[in-house]
Scaffold this active site. Structure first.
Site, PDB file in Angstrom:
ATOM      1  N   SER A 170       8.379  -4.888   6.215  1.00 41.96           N
ATOM      2  CA  SER A 170       8.286  -5.868   7.301  1.00 41.96           C
ATOM      3  C   SER A 170       8.981  -7.192   6.998  1.00 41.96           C
ATOM      4  O   SER A 170       8.347  -8.243   6.878  1.00 41.96           O
ATOM      5  CB  SER A 170       6.821  -6.075   7.645  1.00 41.96           C
ATOM      6  OG  SER A 170       6.249  -4.815   7.905  1.00 41.96           O
ATOM      7  N   ASP A 230       6.366  -3.478  10.554  1.00 39.00           N
ATOM      8  CA  ASP A 230       4.966  -3.313  10.970  1.00 39.00           C
ATOM      9  C   ASP A 230       4.762  -3.420  12.479  1.00 39.00           C
ATOM     10  O   ASP A 230       3.842  -2.816  13.024  1.00 39.00           O
ATOM     11  CB  ASP A 230       4.045  -4.269  10.200  1.00 39.00           C
ATOM     12  CG  ASP A 230       4.524  -5.720  10.219  1.00 39.00           C
ATOM     13  OD1 ASP A 230       5.587  -6.003  10.809  1.00 39.00           O
ATOM     14  OD2 ASP A 230       3.828  -6.562   9.630  1.00 39.00           O
ATOM     15  N   ARG A 234       0.824  -1.201   0.000  1.00 41.27           N
ATOM     16  CA  ARG A 234       0.000   0.000   0.000  1.00 41.27           C
ATOM     17  C   ARG A 234       0.857   1.249   0.000  1.00 41.27           C
ATOM     18  O   ARG A 234       1.966   1.263   0.549  1.00 41.27           O
ATOM     19  CB  ARG A 234      -0.875   0.048   1.255  1.00 41.27           C
ATOM     20  CG  ARG A 234      -1.949  -1.025   1.267  1.00 41.27           C
ATOM     21  CD  ARG A 234      -2.771  -0.947   2.523  1.00 41.27           C
ATOM     22  NE  ARG A 234      -1.928  -0.845   3.700  1.00 41.27           N
ATOM     23  CZ  ARG A 234      -2.271  -0.226   4.813  1.00 41.27           C
ATOM     24  NH1 ARG A 234      -3.442   0.377   4.907  1.00 41.27           N
ATOM     25  NH2 ARG A 234      -1.464  -0.206   5.844  1.00 41.27           N
TER      26      ARG A 234
HETATM   27  P1  ADP Z   1       0.203  -8.406   6.253  1.00 44.62           P
HETATM   28  O1  ADP Z   1       0.637  -9.204   7.425  1.00 44.62           O
HETATM   29  O2  ADP Z   1       0.846  -8.860   5.013  1.00 44.62           O
HETATM   30  O3  ADP Z   1       0.278  -6.941   6.458  1.00 44.62           O
HETATM   31  P2  ADP Z   1      -2.578  -8.895   6.859  1.00 44.62           P
HETATM   32  O4  ADP Z   1      -2.432  -8.340   8.217  1.00 44.62           O
HETATM   33  O5  ADP Z   1      -3.742  -8.467   6.053  1.00 44.62           O
HETATM   34  O6  ADP Z   1      -1.330  -8.695   5.947  1.00 44.62           O
HETATM   35  O7  ADP Z   1      -2.640 -10.471   7.015  1.00 44.62           O
HETATM   36  C1  ADP Z   1      -2.758 -11.294   5.910  1.00 44.62           C
HETATM   37  C2  ADP Z   1      -2.919 -12.725   6.381  1.00 44.62           C
HETATM   38  O8  ADP Z   1      -4.117 -12.839   7.132  1.00 44.62           O
HETATM   39  C3  ADP Z   1      -3.006 -13.702   5.239  1.00 44.62           C
HETATM   40  O9  ADP Z   1      -2.081 -14.747   5.481  1.00 44.62           O
HETATM   41  C4  ADP Z   1      -4.402 -14.238   5.307  1.00 44.62           C
HETATM   42  O10 ADP Z   1      -4.419 -15.633   5.089  1.00 44.62           O
HETATM   43  C5  ADP Z   1      -4.849 -13.963   6.709  1.00 44.62           C
HETATM   44  N1  ADP Z   1      -6.271 -13.632   6.748  1.00 44.62           N
HETATM   45  C6  ADP Z   1      -6.962 -12.821   5.914  1.00 44.62           C
HETATM   46  N2  ADP Z   1      -8.257 -12.807   6.236  1.00 44.62           N
HETATM   47  C7  ADP Z   1      -8.398 -13.619   7.310  1.00 44.62           C
HETATM   48  C8  ADP Z   1      -9.505 -14.042   8.107  1.00 44.62           C
HETATM   49  N3  ADP Z   1     -10.748 -13.653   7.840  1.00 44.62           N
HETATM   50  N4  ADP Z   1      -9.262 -14.885   9.122  1.00 44.62           N
HETATM   51  C9  ADP Z   1      -8.015 -15.322   9.383  1.00 44.62           C
HETATM   52  N5  ADP Z   1      -6.948 -14.981   8.666  1.00 44.62           N
HETATM   53  C10 ADP Z   1      -7.135 -14.145   7.640  1.00 44.62           C
HETATM   54 MG    MG Z   2       0.135  -5.362   7.747  1.00 46.68          MG
END
Ligand code: ADP
Ligand code: MG
Length: 487
Positions: free
Chosen positions: A163, A216, A102
């Site tokens: 991150s 992060d 993002r």
């Molecule tokens: P990042 O860690 O890359 O910043 P996020 O915090 O959005 O991204 O986390 C993404 C992860 O969360 C992915 O591995 C995805 O599988 C998991 N995820 C996304 N939606 C859900 C949900 N509804 N329940 C559990 N895990 C989820």
């Molecule tokens: Mg994140």
């Protein structure tokens, strides 16, 4: 915050309630399945061992002598203060670190924070391609974002939330130690990612300067601390898992910068690498080993691979396949979808565990199974799958809660129906004023009296978009320091 304090907290983190939950997982839907699942149901002493091993590893990471061989690297971040609410100005931020990339524009004005952001997909070819491709793509996204938001031509300071494990040499200098979480771009490991970003920004002709590099967890901590000054720890449960906390400088053996006030620095633990020296092998299962072996980073991030969103669905899928192949589930069907790696998304685990509608035969579980091409599933199949999900997510939540956790972010934590409750089994003590020291003292006292009633020692606060806001907060502080600096 202090590692010794963390230790006291970690020791009580396996509460009696948790023990009950551990025992509850032993309910037997079918004995052969119970046998398959038994290696995922750890007992109290195993969780306590994990907890004390993690604290030992963190001590090693902080020590000058042992850091080289430590699996948990405990990188000093060069972020020395938490925000105090006086941060002001317009900033750009980048959030790169797993599932979504993002670009954000953030205006800080006292406690008012305005944010605009846009997600830009990163194609798999870029995630595993060449370094210049990745950074040129990032620069193009910044360019596009600035144009769309009427910011073109502005010289804005930028906070880069990157991150992945980086050894920082300053607030805006950090060498990537290694890629994790599905990234494997050639030519970045060992390099300073801020220099690479600046080169790409220059190639694009943009007037943006990166003034802070954070991850992060730091963003998560900064953004929660902005609202609650008692926040001392940031934890991420998203694509990967990691934590950071504020540590006294005199405890950081690896610290090589000035020792002026404030005598503290945020430590990026990089605890996802816990276990990479083999110390968690006593709890790792065949599936854990298989997931690691077929990953882009075998032998690395072993704790992360048992916990985080990138892997949890896959653990469930592999157990389900084993059960189906043995004729214990789905009447023996293994559809091409079910057989496909990473096709069982972690969000399915949430959807399945949220479905308590046994009377109607678990409609949401059926929806997931339908998506995986499974036909003629029975209510018993749904019940078993739900049980598998809960065993796997319970193990992940307990492993993740072997530490004191305060500020938390990541979709796994946000959207999973029980993760929060599982991590958070203790009650707030009436006299716990929210002040860290008082709480720790209260816990220590309670432990001595061996009362069955445990004191609540931490509060989990969801960090709303910490990766963006936190980067802007660090950039704001860095930018202010830069303006004040005589050079
Ligand atoms: P990042 O860690 O890359 O910043 P996020 O915090 O959005 O991204 O986390 C993404 C992860 O969360 C992915 O591995 C995805 O599988 C998991 N995820 C996304 N939606 C859900 C949900 N509804 N329940 C559990 N895990 C989820
Ligand atoms: Mg994140």
């Amino acid at each position: 915050m202090h590692l010794d304090d963390l230790e006291i907290l970690a020791r009580v983190s396996i509460s009696e309630e948790k023990e009950e939950l551990i025992a509850n997982n032993d309910g037997e839907p079918q004995s052969e399945i119970s046998h398959i699942l038994s290696e995922y149901i750890l007992d109290r002493s195993q969780y306590e061992k994990v907890s004390s091993l993690l604290l030992d590893e963190m001590e090693h990471g902080l020590s000058k002598e042992h850091n080289v061989s430590a699996a948990v690297k405990m990188f000093p971040t060069y972020v020395r203060s938490l925000p105090d609410g006086s941060e002001r100005g317009d900033f750009l931020a980048l959030d790169l670190g797993g599932t979504n990339f993002r670009v954000l524009a953030i205006t800080l004005n006292g406690l008012k924070v305005e944010m605009k952001n846009k997600i830009y997909p990163i194609a798999p070819e870029i995630m595993t391609g060449k370094a210049t491709q990745l950074f040129d793509h990032i620069a193009s996204c910044i360019d596009n974002f600035m144009a769309e938001n009427g910011l073109s031509g502005q010289k804005l300071p930028l906070g880069f939330t990157f991150s992945f494990p980086c050894k920082q040499e300053g607030l805006a200098v950090g060498r990537l130690v290694r890629w994790t979480k599905g990234f494997k771009c050639e030519g970045v490991e060992g390099e300073d990612v801020v220099t690479m970003l600046h080169e790409a920004i220059k190639r694009k002709g943009l007037g943006v300067e990166c003034v802070a590099l954070i991850n992060d967890t730091v963003g998560c901590l900064m953004s929660c601390a902005f609202h609650d000054h008692n926040t001392q720890v940031g934890v991420i449960l998203g694509t990967g898992t990691n934590a950071c906390y504020m540590e006294h400088l005199d405890r950081v053996g690896t610290w090589d910068d000035d020792t002026e006030e404030p005598k503290q620095v945020i430590i990026n633990t990089e605890w996802g690498a816990f276990g990479d020296n083999g110390c968690l092998d006593f709890i790792r299962t065949k599936v854990d080993r298989d997931i690691d072996a077929t990953s882009l980073n075998p032998g690395k991030q072993l704790y992360e691979k048992m916990i985080s969103g990138m892997y949890m669905g896959e653990i469930v899928r592999m157990i389900a396949v084993e059960c189906a192949e043995k004729g214990l589930l789905f009447n023996g069907q293994v559809t091409p979808e079910l057989a496909q790696r990473e096709r069982f998304y972690t969000k399915f685990v949430s959807e399945i565990e949220e479905d308590n509608n046994e009377e109607e035969g678990y409609p949401k579980v059926r929806q997931v199974l339908d998506e995986l091409g499974l036909v003629n599933v029975t209510t018993e199949d749904c019940r078993i799958l739900k049980h598998i999900c809960s065993v796997v997510s319970t193990r992940a939540a307990y492993l993740a809660s072997t530490e004191l956790t305060v500020a938390v972010d990541g979709s796994l934590y946000r959207f999973h129906p029980h993760f929060h409750d599982l991590m958070f089994c203790m009650r707030l003590s009436e006299d716990g004023s929210g002040k860290g020291a008082a709480l720790v003292a209260a816990v220590a006292n309670r432990l001595r009296s061996r009362s069955a009633q445990l004191v609540f020692v931490f509060k989990l606060m969801l960090s709303e978009d910490g990766s963006g806001k936190g980067a802007a907060l660090v950039a704001a502080v860095a930018y202010r320091m830069k303006l004040m600096s005589p050079h």
